[in-house]
Design a protein around this motif. Structure first.
Motif: not given
Length: 201
Positions: A168-169, A144-147, A120-124, A178-179
């Motif tokens: 993934f926002g 949600f992050n995957a890679g 998981l993450g937080y992006t601004n 807009l996300i």
């Protein structure tokens, strides 16, 4: 948050052999194409591209990594299918906590450690304007992050890393329409905190 707290406490318990410090660069793609950082130079944002991370290994095949990354969307770049206007640079900041699963059996080279991850993450992303004559306000979003990626150990105390993440926002709040999603390619170096080597190499 739980993973972050666990990792911080682990650093105090650890001799340093379990904890790796990461330093590198990153490219962010926000054109609606997840392979954009690889394939489209017009969608690759690479300005002030610092990334820092701390990784805690609790077994030979698993670790938790927390990172913070910075970048900037610059004029002329493709953002969600529209061109960013001159003078409308947008700052990108992301905080991520990911769980890595090592795929050691896939590599014939002992020092090469491929992996997959999720987290998981937080992006601004700060406000900007595009050729579609619209202004996008500053929006923060959970992701949600995957890679996947790989670590390559040069010695017991130093190595290189390459990492590709799809972010993934999670749509919520006033500007949820807009996300959008981003992709991030990072590359850099890492070292155990005690500099004597890692027992998880």
């Amino acid at each position: 948050c739980s993973a972050s707290v666990t990792m911080v406490h682990a650093q105090y318990r650890s001799s340093g052999e379990d904890v790796l410090f990461h330093l590198g660069l990153n490219a962010v793609g926000d054109a609606g194409v997840y392979l954009a950082p690889f394939t489209k130079s017009n969608a690759r944002n690479f300005s002030n591209p610092l990334i820092l991370g701390v990784e805690y290994h609790y077994s030979r095949k698993s670790s938790v990594k927390a990172s913070i990354s910075f970048n900037k969307y610059i004029a002329g770049k493709d953002i969600d299918g529209h061109i960013l206007l001159t003078g409308q640079e947008a700052n990108y900041t992301a905080i991520d906590v990911d769980h890595k699963f090592k795929l050691n059996n896939l590599s014939a080279v002992d020092d090469l450690k491929p992996y997959i991850f999720g987290g998981l993450g937080y992006t601004n992303i700060s406000s900007y304007s595009t050729s579609a004559t619209r202004t996008i306000p500053e929006i923060g979003r959970l992701t949600f992050n995957a890679g996947f990626g790989a670590d390559y150990w040069i010695s017991n105390s130093f190595g290189f890393n390459i990492n590709f993440s799809g972010k993934f926002g999670m749509r919520s709040g006033e500007y949820q329409e807009l996300i959008t999603n981003q992709s991030q390619l990072s590359f850099g170096v890492f070292s155990p905190l005690n500099f004597r080597g890692s027992r998880w190499r």
